[in-house]
Design a protein around this motif. Sequence first.
Motif, PDB file in Angstrom:
ATOM      1  N   PRO A  32       0.797  -1.227   0.000  1.00 52.51           N
ATOM      2  CA  PRO A  32       0.000   0.000   0.000  1.00 52.51           C
ATOM      3  C   PRO A  32       0.833   1.282   0.000  1.00 52.51           C
ATOM      4  N   ASN A  33       2.135   1.178   0.229  1.00 51.68           N
ATOM      5  CA  ASN A  33       3.004   2.365   0.215  1.00 51.68           C
ATOM      6  C   ASN A  33       4.429   1.879  -0.024  1.00 51.68           C
ATOM      7  N   ARG A  34       5.413   2.794   0.080  1.00 52.55           N
ATOM      8  CA  ARG A  34       6.792   2.392  -0.212  1.00 52.55           C
ATOM      9  C   ARG A  34       7.585   2.062   1.055  1.00 52.55           C
ATOM     10  N   VAL A  84      -0.546  -3.653  14.626  1.00 51.89           N
ATOM     11  CA  VAL A  84      -1.236  -2.745  15.549  1.00 51.89           C
ATOM     12  C   VAL A  84      -1.067  -1.290  15.118  1.00 51.89           C
ATOM     13  N   ASP A  85      -2.170  -0.587  15.035  1.00 52.15           N
ATOM     14  CA  ASP A  85      -2.089   0.845  14.706  1.00 52.15           C
ATOM     15  C   ASP A  85      -3.387   1.515  15.160  1.00 52.15           C
ATOM     16  N   ARG A  86      -3.278   2.850  15.342  1.00 54.41           N
ATOM     17  CA  ARG A  86      -4.513   3.586  15.655  1.00 54.41           C
ATOM     18  C   ARG A  86      -5.367   3.765  14.407  1.00 54.41           C
ATOM     19  N   GLY A 137      -5.568   0.358  17.912  1.00 55.46           N
ATOM     20  CA  GLY A 137      -5.374   0.927  19.249  1.00 55.46           C
ATOM     21  C   GLY A 137      -3.982   1.479  19.443  1.00 55.46           C
ATOM     22  N   ASP A 138      -3.705   1.835  20.701  1.00 58.61           N
ATOM     23  CA  ASP A 138      -2.438   2.462  21.058  1.00 58.61           C
ATOM     24  C   ASP A 138      -1.377   1.385  21.297  1.00 58.61           C
ATOM     25  N   ALA A 139      -0.330   1.421  20.498  1.00 58.82           N
ATOM     26  CA  ALA A 139       0.720   0.400  20.616  1.00 58.82           C
ATOM     27  C   ALA A 139       1.353   0.409  22.002  1.00 58.82           C
TER      28      ALA A 139
HETATM   29  C1  LIG Z   1       5.120   5.750   9.105  1.00 60.46           C
HETATM   30  S1  LIG Z   1       3.563   5.155   9.525  1.00 60.46           S
HETATM   31  C2  LIG Z   1       3.827   3.420   9.436  1.00 60.46           C
HETATM   32  C3  LIG Z   1       3.923   2.845   8.056  1.00 60.46           C
HETATM   33  C4  LIG Z   1       3.908   1.318   8.103  1.00 60.46           C
HETATM   34  N1  LIG Z   1       5.115   0.777   8.693  1.00 60.46           N
HETATM   35  C5  LIG Z   1       3.751   0.700   6.741  1.00 60.46           C
HETATM   36  O1  LIG Z   1       4.622  -0.080   6.343  1.00 60.46           O
HETATM   37  O2  LIG Z   1       2.753   0.965   6.079  1.00 60.46           O
HETATM   38  C6  LIG Z   1       3.480   5.465  11.213  1.00 60.46           C
HETATM   39  C7  LIG Z   1       2.252   4.930  11.905  1.00 60.46           C
HETATM   40  O3  LIG Z   1       2.384   5.049  13.310  1.00 60.46           O
HETATM   41  C8  LIG Z   1       1.066   5.101  13.827  1.00 60.46           C
HETATM   42  N2  LIG Z   1       1.089   5.490  15.253  1.00 60.46           N
HETATM   43  C9  LIG Z   1       1.671   6.574  15.813  1.00 60.46           C
HETATM   44  N3  LIG Z   1       1.532   6.516  17.169  1.00 60.46           N
HETATM   45  C10 LIG Z   1       0.856   5.371  17.439  1.00 60.46           C
HETATM   46  C11 LIG Z   1       0.443   4.741  18.658  1.00 60.46           C
HETATM   47  N4  LIG Z   1       0.689   5.293  19.852  1.00 60.46           N
HETATM   48  N5  LIG Z   1      -0.204   3.558  18.574  1.00 60.46           N
HETATM   49  C12 LIG Z   1      -0.469   2.986  17.373  1.00 60.46           C
HETATM   50  N6  LIG Z   1      -0.092   3.533  16.194  1.00 60.46           N
HETATM   51  C13 LIG Z   1       0.568   4.713  16.221  1.00 60.46           C
HETATM   52  C14 LIG Z   1       0.368   6.083  12.915  1.00 60.46           C
HETATM   53  O4  LIG Z   1      -1.037   5.915  12.984  1.00 60.46           O
HETATM   54  C15 LIG Z   1       0.949   5.693  11.548  1.00 60.46           C
HETATM   55  O5  LIG Z   1       0.081   4.827  10.864  1.00 60.46           O
END
Ligand SMILES: C[S@@+](CC[C@H](N)C(=O)[O-])C[C@H]1O[C@@H](n2cnc3c(N)ncnc32)[C@H](O)[C@@H]1O
Length: 315
Positions: free
Chosen positions: A149-151, A197-199, A217-219
């Motif tokens: 879905p992304n790089r 896990v992600d918000r 949720g919150d990691a």
């Molecule tokens: C750079 S992106 C991650 C990209 C991902 N690794 C990928 O390959 O698609 C950073 C992510 O950290 C998440 N994030 C930031 N703080 C967070 C937390 N406390 N709990 C869960 N997710 C969090 C954001 O929602 C965001 O989606």
Amino acid sequence: MNAKIKSAFLAPDGFQDQLLKELDGVLSCHGRLILTDRHPRKSPFWAQNSWQNPSLIPIQSISDAAKKLKALQRNWSLYSCQLHRRAQLIQEQLPHVSFNPLGFPASLPGSPLGSWTLLDRDTLLAASDCSSAFPNGEVHFLEDKINPPNRAYLKLWEALTLIQEYPCRGQFCMDVGSSPGGWSWVLARLGAEVLSVDRSLLDERVAKMQGVHFQKGDAFSLKPGELPESRENIDWLFSDLACYPEKLFDWVMMWVESGLCDNFICTLKFQGDGDYFMAQKFADIPNSRVLHLYNNKHELTWMKLKTWESSPVQS
Ligand SMILES: C[S@@+](CC[C@H](N)C(=O)[O-])C[C@H]1O[C@@H](n2cnc3c(N)ncnc32)[C@H](O)[C@@H]1O
């Protein structure tokens, strides 16, 4: 000054200032290449390639330059910062080294690769011993422009390629800060089980992949000892969380100290120029390494592996 050159470091594009801050004994800069009069105690975090044994070689002609390089070893890559045409003509007289973009997974190039540059018309600087097996530390992959879905997957591909270890079928990974799912996509493709896990939500196609279990949720609320799915330990913990390195450090240390996780790969994201005190704190965790990947932006990658316990890494 020339006799004093002991090492040279190539900064990633746009990160010369970060590298300069880490180095002592700087003699001169040539484009992104920084020459110093000492051997640093540890590899700088922000060096894309470290030239460990640079030597100055006077040359009389293009063919003389090629002859002198070939006498040192077979494979060379050019860092060209000036006199580009002359440098290119020298490189063309050196044995061809094929560096096609890598598929994934791929093994590391087997032969040593030296680096050289022209300092002036009649002098080249060459190092047969360099930290990276890739030309100027650039790790290029054959990109998949359709499925992930992304790089972001490129930095995980690079990290796994450099360490030559891969999560596999039967292993359990936690991927925090996982949305939209580039890293979870890599892990599921390798056959591993992933607690992602992600918000924010995952890309639908990644969420549906076999082996991917998404938790919104919150990691930072995930604690060792409260592992889901009746798991007792984790083979790999991955974090690409957008957060302050301080906060990540405290959370990650909880997992390190629990002894419940074998391997870690985490991105450390820095704001502005920041200072790199936190990078050093991560690097000081036993059996770990902090480095700037070619596919990283304003961030570093911290890695800690179980296998490094028996063969300690040189940081
Ligand atoms: C750079 S992106 C991650 C990209 C991902 N690794 C990928 O390959 O698609 C950073 C992510 O950290 C998440 N994030 C930031 N703080 C967070 C937390 N406390 N709990 C869960 N997710 C969090 C954001 O929602 C965001 O989606």
